[in-house]
Design a protein around this motif. Structure first.
Motif, short mmCIF file in Angstrom:
data_model
loop_
_atom_site.label_atom_id
_atom_site.label_comp_id
_atom_site.label_asym_id
_atom_site.label_seq_id
_atom_site.Cartn_x
_atom_site.Cartn_y
_atom_site.Cartn_z
N TYR A 2 -12.44 73.98 49.13
CA TYR A 2 -12.67 72.57 48.78
C TYR A 2 -14.05 72.41 48.17
O TYR A 2 -15.01 73.06 48.61
CB TYR A 2 -12.57 71.69 50.03
CG TYR A 2 -11.17 71.57 50.58
CD1 TYR A 2 -10.26 70.69 50.00
CD2 TYR A 2 -10.77 72.33 51.66
CE1 TYR A 2 -8.97 70.57 50.50
CE2 TYR A 2 -9.48 72.21 52.17
CZ TYR A 2 -8.59 71.34 51.58
OH TYR A 2 -7.31 71.23 52.08
N VAL A 109 -6.71 77.10 50.22
CA VAL A 109 -7.78 76.52 51.04
C VAL A 109 -8.89 77.53 51.27
O VAL A 109 -10.08 77.21 51.19
CB VAL A 109 -7.21 76.04 52.41
CG1 VAL A 109 -8.35 75.63 53.35
CG2 VAL A 109 -6.25 74.88 52.21
N GLN A 120 -10.10 66.12 49.22
CA GLN A 120 -10.73 66.46 50.50
C GLN A 120 -9.70 66.42 51.63
O GLN A 120 -8.83 65.56 51.65
CB GLN A 120 -11.87 65.47 50.80
CG GLN A 120 -13.09 65.65 49.91
CD GLN A 120 -13.68 67.06 49.98
OE1 GLN A 120 -13.90 67.58 51.06
NE2 GLN A 120 -13.90 67.66 48.82
#
Length: 573
Positions: A2, A109, A120
């Motif tokens: 992320y 991820v 997010q």
């Protein structure tokens, strides 16, 4: 992985680079694409736009363009599959992913930087820990017969050496057994954790809202961009992708931006925004009523049709009573809303609100946005969503899928009002087809119970069956059919049963489309059919294709449908 800062870690990285932009075939994706196109024009970013409908299209689009680009942006696609394994890119290619499909694939991820996720994670996603699903592959076999110093062994007796070696082998054997057992326990735990993580599919934040927030951080936001974000967020509500509470929070956030931009434009008379007005207020949950007749809109809206049972003669009588109690003559309700008497038109919303409780229409009002420019151009966000759905799913012999995608993209521009108007007319026909099919299904008792779920099969050759060969239209039909069945069913179990619907896809190939939706009683639109479909297809060796990014939709050979449903019944019982 992320990324935290969209401006620094995404937008500033792609400026000056050639970008491959892969956009999924849905409304939220198109709205996000439209916002990005505006930003790219401002900063002269060179990009190649390719609309895609499934995983196969994704692979083909990437392979056709892989030699030209080092940066790829995926909108509402790729987040829930292992991108590196699926596309096998070179090590220096970077994938930016903005996807509202959940759950996100764990390989994306925990990517080392080749896959960078723009959205997010939320606290309720429950992403597994790295150590729970990944471990270093080490050799379980220890090297036998390590060399020992000859000087140390000279004094040893041969029998002692044999005994020492035997004991060493026993220790190594015990360690190997313990390691294998530990590995087996870990793998079982990993399978359980991954199953629990991936067993439900659902949707996260709208990507168009995410891209608008990027434009805001870049100080490039305006009324057009916020409107496109509003349309993307409204699509999630209309198609039941998010729960009502999520929409309420999102619309409140968007309203803050609308107020800020309205204040700026009034203070700063920006030529681009002159005459453009976006209002946030109570609106009626009626499809296209500003562009249709009141009677037709009430009849073809899922909410009012199911509450009043408008597919029956008794329901039609009840509708006439409702209109009479509102003080709306039939002559007025059967002509276009814009041509109705001015007084009746102005009082229509309040009149309907007054009688809503009596007729069980307690949720007929919701908060929505309306765009107005010029004297006659007035569109509710839901109107644009229905128009884009009709344009997007209008594939056939005359138009390719790409042309339909571009039509839906163009109808968002205020200068292309004709395309939007044409889309609204197509949307009316689409809603009429859905209503007729629901009415037929109920009259012929085609919604059947398989025990743990309900199912409905649209047969080949049925009039307008081609309308339902697309996932979005089939999803609208499934929701309408399920709610209508629950409204007339005497079974107490009906509200707690999900629905599986099948419609013809390709006559030449002999394939059909299968789609599952959660029960009416579920507040959260989490869908367990993705995993269930996979297991049922595997168990029966059905010729199934899982190509869609929404895992609750799949393609299947019509010949295998019977045994597939039997396996699904057994699995969910």
């Amino acid at each position: 992985m992320y990324i935290e800062d969209l401006k620094k870690d995404f937008y500033n990285v792609i400026i000056g680079e050639r970008l491959l932009l892969l956009v999924n075939f849905d409304i939220d994706s198109i709205c996000a694409c439209k916002i990005l196109q505006y930003l790219f024009r401002c900063d002269n970013v060179v990009y190649t736009l390719v609309p895609i409908q499934g995983i196969k299209d994704l692979k083909n689009a990437y392979n056709e363009n892989r030699s030209e680009v080092k940066y790829v942006l995926l909108i509402n696609c790729g987040g829930n599959i292992d991108i590196v394994e699926s596309l096998e890119p070179d090590d220096d290619v970077v994938f930016f992913v903005a996807d509202n499909h959940r759950p996100t694939d764990v390989c994306n991820v925990y990517s080392n930087g080749q896959v960078r996720l723009l959205m997010q994670p939320t606290s309720d996603e429950g992403i597994p820990g790295f150590d729970d699903i990944f471990r270093d592959e080490e050799s379980d076999d220890e090297e036998d017969g390590e060399e020992e110093d000859d000087d140390d062994d000279e004094g040893e007796d041969s029998e002692e050496r044999v005994e020492s070696a035997r004991q060493k082998r026993m220790r190594m054997s015990e360690e190997a057994i313990l390691k294998r057992r530990e590995k087996r326990v870990w793998e079982e735990s990993r399978r359980r954790i991954l199953f629990e993580y991936t067993q439900f599919s659902y949707y996260g934040q709208s990507c168009s809202v995410l891209m608008f927030e990027l434009a805001w951080k870049l100080s490039k936001d305006n009324h057009d961009l916020i409107w496109w974000a509003i349309v993307g967020a409204t699509e999630q509500l209309i198609l039941g992708k998010v729960e009502n509470q999520h929409y309420v929070l999102e619309s409140g956030n968007l309203q803050n931006h609308v107020s800020r931009l309205s204040h700026q434009s009034s203070a700063d008379a920006n030529a681009q925004n002159t005459g453009v007005k976006i209002t946030f207020d109570k609106d009626l949950r009626l499809a296209l009523y500003r562009h249709w007749t009141v009677e037709a809109s009430i009849k073809h809206t899922m909410y009012t049709a199911c509450k009043l049972k408008l597919w029956s003669l008794r329901g039609e009588k009840r509708l006439n009573e409702l209109l009479a109690e509102m003080g709306l003559p039939l002559v007025q309700s059967r002509q276009k809303f814009s041509a109705m008497d001015l007084v009746l038109r102005k009082e229509f919303q309040t009149s309907l609100e007054k009688v809503s409780e009596k007729y069980g229409l307690s949720n007929i009002v919701y908060a929505s946005f309306v765009l107005q420019y010029g004297f006659r151009s007035r569109f509710c966000a839901a109107d644009v969503v229905y128009a884009m759905l009709a344009l997007l799913e209008g594939t056939g012999k005359t138009k390719s899928a790409s042309d339909c995608f571009l039509d839906a993209l163009d109808c968002l521009s205020r200068s292309q009002k004709d395309i939007l108007t044409g889309g609204i007319e197509k949307a009316k026909r689409l809603l009429e087809c859905i209503f007729k099919q629901v009415q037929t299904s109920l009259d012929m008792s085609q919604v059947l119970s398989a025990g743990p779920f309900l199912y409905l099969v649209i047969q080949e050759g049925v009039l307008d069956s081609a309308c339902f060969s697309n996932p979005h239209c089939l999803s609208l039909l499934a929701s309408f059919a399920l709610r209508a069945h629950v409204a007339i069913s005497r079974s107490r179990r009906a509200p707690n049963l999900p629905l599986v619907i099948s419609a013809p896809l390709d006559h030449a190939e002999g394939t059909c489309l299968i789609l599952g939706i959660p029960p009416v009683s579920e507040d959260s639109p989490r869908n367990f059919f993705g995993k269930a479909f996979e297991q049922a297809a595997e168990k029966t060796n059905s010729r199934a294709v899982f190509d869609y990014f929404d895992t609750s939709c799949m393609q299947l050979k019509c010949e295998d449908r019977g045994k597939f449903f039997d396996a699904l019944t057994s699995l969910l019982s």
